[in-house]
Design a protein around this motif. Structure first.
Motif: not given
Ligand code: HXC
Ligand code: NAP
Length: 267
Positions: A83, A88, A90, A133, A135
């Protein structure tokens, strides 16, 4: 939108636990080929380095860290490192696993515990550590399970029990994380060719032939079959799918599709 078009995953960060070989590496390579940035872990540094090199040689971007999923702290540190480097996350792929064929009376308590610790506790560690961490909203979490979770198979008590636990964890987290806009699903591959798993579970040509005769589609799948499903699940086309355990197995789990033992009576 064409979810498999060149660059379809550009800008996405994908973390793959158990990503140094087999199905999980196939997933990492497919995402990388579509432009995603990859962070992967497994226990052995040389295997991690080789996996990262394979992605880079194909033009992709990746980093790898040696970490054992049985250690929460090691997993958390690795996810944090990815991260910090890429932003971030996904997509989380949780696929680290260990397996061997053994009857229950042929395995020690430690043998059973070893597979539970890698597969189930390891999945908990990866998913739990990832939450800070990923999204939110938008992240997609995918665990790699197996049909043995719902169709018990001899000599697979350890792996079947662990994968059944992963299925439950998947669906529990889908409910807990849904309000934050995080989707949590699992893929249940059937027998996949050229993998360590099938080398262990069907090690001879005879065993392979017998197994294929019971599968509806009469053949093993490919790593690409699983990778394409993972890409689909991570895409907007799957934005209303969560808590699903999706079989990609040629019909393996629905039943024994061989007719060998049956005789159709004359009418
Ligand atoms: C009985 C066995 C055994 C066997 C190991 N053990 N192999 N028992 N039969 N064939 C026992 C050991 O004797 C020991 O118990 C305990 O298991 C732990 O063994 P270690 O070698 O110390 O463990 P470790 O180094 O952590 O290695 C884990 C492993 C190993 C699972 C045993 O094979 C591994 O690293 N596998 C990773 C790769 C892999 O398996 N890939 C395939 C995944 S395929 P004692 O009592 O002696 O201490 C897959 C398919 C899914 O998951 C489809 C079905 C669900
Ligand atoms: P594989 O190549 O052996 O993949 C397992 C990966 O997990 C390796 O990268 C291994 O690397 C890593 N790993 C093992 N123990 C670990 C640990 N303690 N901590 C971190 N990483 C660890 O096997 P595969 O056959 O492709 O299987 C991949 C996934 O698909 C597994 O979840 C498996 O259960 C599932 N699956 C496979 C099949 C099949 O047909 N092969 C069918 C159904 C489900 P290191 O050794 O470097 O740690």
């Amino acid at each position: 939108m064409d979810i498999y078009k060149e660059d379809a995953c550009r800008g996405k960060v994908v973390f793959v636990a158990g990503g140094s070989s087999g199905i999980n590496l196939g997933i990492a390579q497919r995402f990388a080929g579509l432009g995603a940035t990859i962070g992967l872990i497994s226990r052995k540094q040389d295997r991690v380095s080789a996996a990262v090199a394979s992605i880079k040689e194909a033009g992709g971007q990746a980093m790898g860290i040696a970490a054992d999923v049985r250690s929460y702290d090691a997993v958390e540190a690795a996810i944090r490192q990815v991260r910090d480097a890429y932003g971030e996350i996904d997509v989380i792929i949780s696929g680290a696993a260990g397996n061997f064929l053994a009857p229950v009376v042929g395995m020690s308590a430690n043998a059973f515990k070893t597979v539970i610790d890698i597969d189930l506790l390891g999945s908990f560690n990866v998913l739990r550590a990832s939450y800070a961490h990923i999204r939110k909203p938008g992240a997609c979490v995918i665990s790699i399970t197996a049909g043995q979770a719902i169709r018990p198979t001899m000599f697979q008590a350890h792996a079947g029990a662990a994968k059944a636990g992963i299925n439950n964890l998947t669906q529990t987290l889908a409910m807990e994380w849904g309000p934050a806009g995080v989707r949590v699903n699992a893929i249940a591959p059937g027998p996949i060719s050229d993998t360590e798993g099938m080398a262990r579970l069907a090690p001879t040509a005879e065993a392979t032939k017998a197994l294929k005769s019971k599968i509806a589609l009469r053949d093993y799948g490919t790593k690409r079959d699983i990778a394409d499903l993972a890409v689909f699940l991570s895409s907007d086309n799957a934005k209303y799918i969560t808590g699903a355990i999706i079989d990609c197995d040629g019909g393996s789990v629905i039943g024994d599709a061989s007719a060998d033992a049956l005789t159709i009576p004359a009418r």
